[in-house]
Design an enzyme around this catalytic site. Structure first.
Site, PDB file in Angstrom:
ATOM      1  N   GLY A 101      -5.637 -35.025   9.630  1.00  0.00           N
ATOM      2  CA  GLY A 101      -6.356 -35.130   8.365  1.00  0.00           C
ATOM      3  C   GLY A 101      -5.548 -35.952   7.369  1.00  0.00           C
ATOM      4  O   GLY A 101      -4.661 -36.726   7.729  1.00  0.00           O
ATOM      5  N   GLY A 102      -5.832 -35.719   6.086  1.00  0.00           N
ATOM      6  CA  GLY A 102      -5.135 -36.457   5.032  1.00  0.00           C
ATOM      7  C   GLY A 102      -3.634 -36.258   5.067  1.00  0.00           C
ATOM      8  O   GLY A 102      -2.880 -37.039   4.481  1.00  0.00           O
TER       9      GLY A 102
ATOM     10  N   GLY B  33       3.807 -74.233   9.482  1.00  0.00           N
ATOM     11  CA  GLY B  33       3.857 -73.180   8.474  1.00  0.00           C
ATOM     12  C   GLY B  33       4.792 -72.055   8.888  1.00  0.00           C
ATOM     13  O   GLY B  33       5.471 -71.450   8.040  1.00  0.00           O
ATOM     14  N   ALA B  34       4.837 -71.778  10.192  1.00  0.00           N
ATOM     15  CA  ALA B  34       5.693 -70.693  10.664  1.00  0.00           C
ATOM     16  C   ALA B  34       7.169 -71.015  10.386  1.00  0.00           C
ATOM     17  O   ALA B  34       7.966 -70.113  10.116  1.00  0.00           O
ATOM     18  CB  ALA B  34       5.462 -70.450  12.146  1.00  0.00           C
TER      19      ALA B  34
HETATM   20  C1  HXC Z   1      -4.398 -21.940   8.220  1.00  0.00           C
HETATM   21  C2  HXC Z   1      -3.809 -22.352  10.383  1.00  0.00           C
HETATM   22  C3  HXC Z   1      -4.140 -23.705  10.230  1.00  0.00           C
HETATM   23  C4  HXC Z   1      -4.618 -24.130   8.959  1.00  0.00           C
HETATM   24  C5  HXC Z   1      -3.453 -23.418  12.229  1.00  0.00           C
HETATM   25  N1  HXC Z   1      -3.408 -22.214  11.647  1.00  0.00           N
HETATM   26  N2  HXC Z   1      -3.907 -24.344  11.387  1.00  0.00           N
HETATM   27  N3  HXC Z   1      -3.953 -21.469   9.387  1.00  0.00           N
HETATM   28  N4  HXC Z   1      -4.716 -23.208   7.985  1.00  0.00           N
HETATM   29  N5  HXC Z   1      -4.902 -25.386   8.719  1.00  0.00           N
HETATM   30  C6  HXC Z   1      -2.946 -20.963  12.231  1.00  0.00           C
HETATM   31  C7  HXC Z   1      -3.920 -20.401  13.257  1.00  0.00           C
HETATM   32  O1  HXC Z   1      -4.861 -19.606  12.648  1.00  0.00           O
HETATM   33  C8  HXC Z   1      -2.971 -19.617  14.151  1.00  0.00           C
HETATM   34  O2  HXC Z   1      -2.687 -18.395  13.530  1.00  0.00           O
HETATM   35  C9  HXC Z   1      -1.694 -20.417  14.115  1.00  0.00           C
HETATM   36  O3  HXC Z   1      -1.770 -21.227  12.960  1.00  0.00           O
HETATM   37  C10 HXC Z   1      -1.514 -21.303  15.309  1.00  0.00           C
HETATM   38  O4  HXC Z   1      -2.713 -22.031  15.506  1.00  0.00           O
HETATM   39  P1  HXC Z   1      -3.437 -22.122  16.926  1.00  0.00           P
HETATM   40  O5  HXC Z   1      -4.785 -22.639  16.679  1.00  0.00           O
HETATM   41  O6  HXC Z   1      -3.290 -20.835  17.653  1.00  0.00           O
HETATM   42  O7  HXC Z   1      -2.521 -23.183  17.645  1.00  0.00           O
HETATM   43  P2  HXC Z   1      -2.942 -24.329  18.645  1.00  0.00           P
HETATM   44  O8  HXC Z   1      -3.847 -23.791  19.704  1.00  0.00           O
HETATM   45  O9  HXC Z   1      -1.674 -24.957  19.064  1.00  0.00           O
HETATM   46  O10 HXC Z   1      -3.764 -25.377  17.778  1.00  0.00           O
HETATM   47  C11 HXC Z   1      -3.128 -26.070  16.764  1.00  0.00           C
HETATM   48  C12 HXC Z   1      -4.162 -26.821  15.931  1.00  0.00           C
HETATM   49  C13 HXC Z   1      -5.274 -25.849  15.473  1.00  0.00           C
HETATM   50  C14 HXC Z   1      -4.758 -27.971  16.765  1.00  0.00           C
HETATM   51  C15 HXC Z   1      -3.425 -27.456  14.751  1.00  0.00           C
HETATM   52  O11 HXC Z   1      -4.655 -24.705  14.890  1.00  0.00           O
HETATM   53  C16 HXC Z   1      -6.176 -26.426  14.484  1.00  0.00           C
HETATM   54  O12 HXC Z   1      -7.088 -27.187  14.837  1.00  0.00           O
HETATM   55  N6  HXC Z   1      -5.965 -26.063  13.221  1.00  0.00           N
HETATM   56  C17 HXC Z   1      -6.806 -26.546  12.144  1.00  0.00           C
HETATM   57  C18 HXC Z   1      -6.485 -27.977  11.880  1.00  0.00           C
HETATM   58  C19 HXC Z   1      -7.223 -28.505  10.705  1.00  0.00           C
HETATM   59  O13 HXC Z   1      -8.438 -28.741  10.787  1.00  0.00           O
HETATM   60  N7  HXC Z   1      -6.528 -28.587   9.609  1.00  0.00           N
HETATM   61  C20 HXC Z   1      -7.064 -29.118   8.407  1.00  0.00           C
HETATM   62  C21 HXC Z   1      -6.978 -30.638   8.546  1.00  0.00           C
HETATM   63  S1  HXC Z   1      -7.523 -31.443   7.136  1.00  0.00           S
HETATM   64  P3  HXC Z   1      -2.330 -17.071  14.364  1.00  0.00           P
HETATM   65  O14 HXC Z   1      -2.144 -16.047  13.346  1.00  0.00           O
HETATM   66  O15 HXC Z   1      -3.484 -16.844  15.285  1.00  0.00           O
HETATM   67  O16 HXC Z   1      -1.074 -17.398  15.103  1.00  0.00           O
HETATM   68  C22 HXC Z   1      -6.171 -31.528   6.217  1.00  0.00           C
HETATM   69  C23 HXC Z   1      -6.455 -32.130   4.894  1.00  0.00           C
HETATM   70  C24 HXC Z   1      -5.232 -32.586   4.244  1.00  0.00           C
HETATM   71  O17 HXC Z   1      -5.135 -31.151   6.548  1.00  0.00           O
HETATM   72  C25 HXC Z   1      -5.714 -33.306   3.019  1.00  0.00           C
HETATM   73  C26 HXC Z   1      -4.620 -33.969   2.295  1.00  0.00           C
HETATM   74  C27 HXC Z   1      -5.152 -34.713   1.126  1.00  0.00           C
END
Ligand code: HXC
Length: 517
Positions: A172-173, A407-408
């Site tokens: 993401g961002g 030019g290069a």
């Molecule tokens: C809160 C999160 C989290 C998140 C993971 N966890 N991502 N909690 N916010 N963004 C937690 C899970 O609930 C889990 O908790 C633990 O972390 C481990 O995650 P798993 O899913 O079990 O691990 P894995 O199978 O390795 O998968 C990793 C992952 C997946 C691919 C990163 O967790 C995932 O898709 N997370 C969401 C990613 C996402 O969409 N993020 C937002 C992106 S947008 P427990 O307690 O079960 O261990 C963004 C915007 C930024 O970031 C903007 C900036 C301007």
């Protein structure tokens, strides 16, 4: 009183133990099973033994939303400072075992604090990224928290070196913080960067793609140009960061540390006299020259898997760090294309920002022709490199090894864009274009009329080579300061760097220029 003190000390022990436990043994085991180290193990390998001083070990998140934030040790990130070969650096290391290393307000405040301290103290900041992104439970606060980091990335840019290691997910961002830092390291197979992940790709454009194919280390090292370095595991990656830091000054007011590798400056290399093949169409490996001239044959190549037609990297001459930019005739004949221009421009700007002298080794037949390059923006991208060299005020030296066409020639740090000292080897061919192209343009009528056009063309090409394709015409005009024997290149470069050391750059009074981005 004593009793109160005692219980507080006990509590402190307990709180610290809790922080050291991270997300618990089960999650740590999973981290290890995936071939990843924990956030603390990584810091241990990155920093000099025993030098890490943690800041905000007791800080927690704001405690709102789903779940209890107090149960998230360190709020998913470890921050502080330590030393790399005795020099201070600031660090943050995201802990995937704690809420997936996700970033909320507290997590961001910890990172921002060390970023601020790094900038005030004038020391590099190194981020070890392993995070699920914005902490979903914190909603817009998590997005605001990213904004604070981005703001600091931009304001620290060109002030302190900023280094990012991607050692897990970065989606993401969130990708925009590392991408604005000076160097991005990735670990093969275990790190991924993308603005939208495979699920979104599937939904929006109905395409099946794996995380690795979409944003793995190999993709960013060779295709997108996002990653400068890729290593097979965490250990080698962190070791390489230490190596990079050794080449760099701590901030933009300092010079890089001098390191004597015990390599005599006057050392000559006779084999260089034979490096350039007699046939101008034959290629050779520019690395032979690079490794021959640098102190101890040590060279840290930046983006080695991206735009191989240009080589960028850090090395030392006479103990002093230099940024080296060299055309590579062994790849695409060393022609400048979009990726090569972008790669070298960014590297040149980094070196200039951090007082690292530039050495440019030239063998360039021109810009890469064709619609793919033109439509891809070779005008824009080529201009970036031209702009970057021209605005650089660090000591600049060029050696034309063979071709320097059109030019290069001007773009590759020529005298005409105010390079300080320009050398050429006797094998240099400085001309508007190669012999065939030039003869076909200026003698076209004569060739067409000849009984044997091919023989006439060859005759004209020979005459063009003799008249124009040598370094002596440019030397007579003062565009080349000296034509040097290839074997003496190292010594000449070191002597030139020595006298340029006290160069006083004049900077125009303006907010900033407008580089064609
Ligand atoms: C809160 C999160 C989290 C998140 C993971 N966890 N991502 N909690 N916010 N963004 C937690 C899970 O609930 C889990 O908790 C633990 O972390 C481990 O995650 P798993 O899913 O079990 O691990 P894995 O199978 O390795 O998968 C990793 C992952 C997946 C691919 C990163 O967790 C995932 O898709 N997370 C969401 C990613 C996402 O969409 N993020 C937002 C992106 S947008 P427990 O307690 O079960 O261990 C963004 C915007 C930024 O970031 C903007 C900036 C301007």
């Amino acid at each position: 009183m004593v009793e109160i003190m005692h219980s507080n000390i006990l509590e402190l022990h307990e709180l610290r133990e809790n922080a050291f436990a991270g997300g618990g043994t089960k999650r740590i085991d999973i981290q290890h099973q995936r071939g990843k180290l924990t956030a603390r193990e990584r810091l241990h390998l990155l920093l000099d033994e025993g030098s890490f001083e943690e800041i905000d070990i007791l800080k927690v998140g704001r405690g709102e939303g789903v779940g209890s934030y107090e149960s998230h040790p360190g709020d998913g990130v470890i921050t502080g400072h330590g030393k790399i070969n005795g020099r201070e650096v600031f660090v943050f290391s995201q802990d995937f075992t704690v809420v997936g290393g996700s970033l909320g307000e507290g997590h961001s405040q910890k990172i921002c604090k060390v970023m601020d301290l790094a900038q005030q103290v004038g020391s590099p900041i190194i981020g070890l990224n392993d995070s699920g992104g914005a902490r979903i439970q914190e909603g817009v606060d998590a997005l605001a928290a990213y904004g604070e980091i981005f703001h600091r990335n931009v304001h620290a840019s060109g002030v302190i070196p900023q280094i990012s290691c991607i050692m897990g997910p970065c989606a993401g961002g969130a990708v925009y913080s590392p991408s604005m830092t000076d160097f991005v390291f990735m670990v093969d197979q275990t790190s991924h960067m993308f603005v939208t992940g495979p699920n979104v790709v599937k939904t929006v454009i109905h395409k099946d793609i794996t995380s690795e194919e979409l944003g793995g280390a190999e993709v960013h090292a060779s295709k997108s140009g996002v990653a400068q370095f890729v290593y097979p595991n965490d250990i080698l990656c962190l070791r390489a960061v230490r190596q990079l830091i050794n080449y760099l000054p701590s901030n933009n007011k300092q010079k890089a540390p001098i390191l004597d590798l015990n390599d005599p400056p006057e050392r000559t290399d006779l084999t260089l006299d034979y490096l350039v093949p007699p046939n101008p169409n034959q290629s050779y490996d520019m690395n032979v020259l690079i490794y021959s001239i640098l102190d101890g044959a040590e060279f840290l190549e930046v983006q080695p898997h991206f735009a191989g037609n240009i080589i960028c990297g850090l090395g030392r001459l006479g103990g002093q760090t230099i940024g080296l930019v060299a055309n590579q005739p062994a790849v695409l004949a060393g022609a400048l294309d979009n990726n090569a221009s972008f790669k070298a421009a960014r590297f040149v700007r980094f070196c200039d920002a951090f007082n690292i002298p530039l050495v440019c080794l030239v063998d360039v037949p021109g810009f890469m022709p064709g619609p793919e390059q033109e439509h891809g923006g070779i005008i824009r991208h080529g201009a970036k490199l031209l702009y970057a060299f021209t605005e650089a005020t660090v000591p600049r030296i060029t050696v034309i090894v063979r071709k320097a066409y059109g030019g290069a020639y001007v773009v590759m740090n020529s005298k005409h864009i105010h390079c300080d000292i320009n050398y050429a080897w006797p094998t240099a061919e400085i001309a508007v274009m190669g012999a065939r192209g030039a003869s076909e343009v200026i003698y076209r009528r004569e060739i067409d009329k000849a009984d044997d056009p091919e023989a006439k063309l060859n005759e004209k090409m020979d005459s063009y080579r003799t008249r124009f394709m040598n370094p002596f015409v440019a030397a007579k005009r003062g565009y080349i300061d000296d034509v040097i024997f290839p074997r003496t290149t190292r010594h000449r470069l070191i002597r030139t760097l020595q006298f340029l050391e006290s160069k006083k750059p004049g900077r125009p009074d303006r907010k900033h220029g407008n580089i064609p981005l």
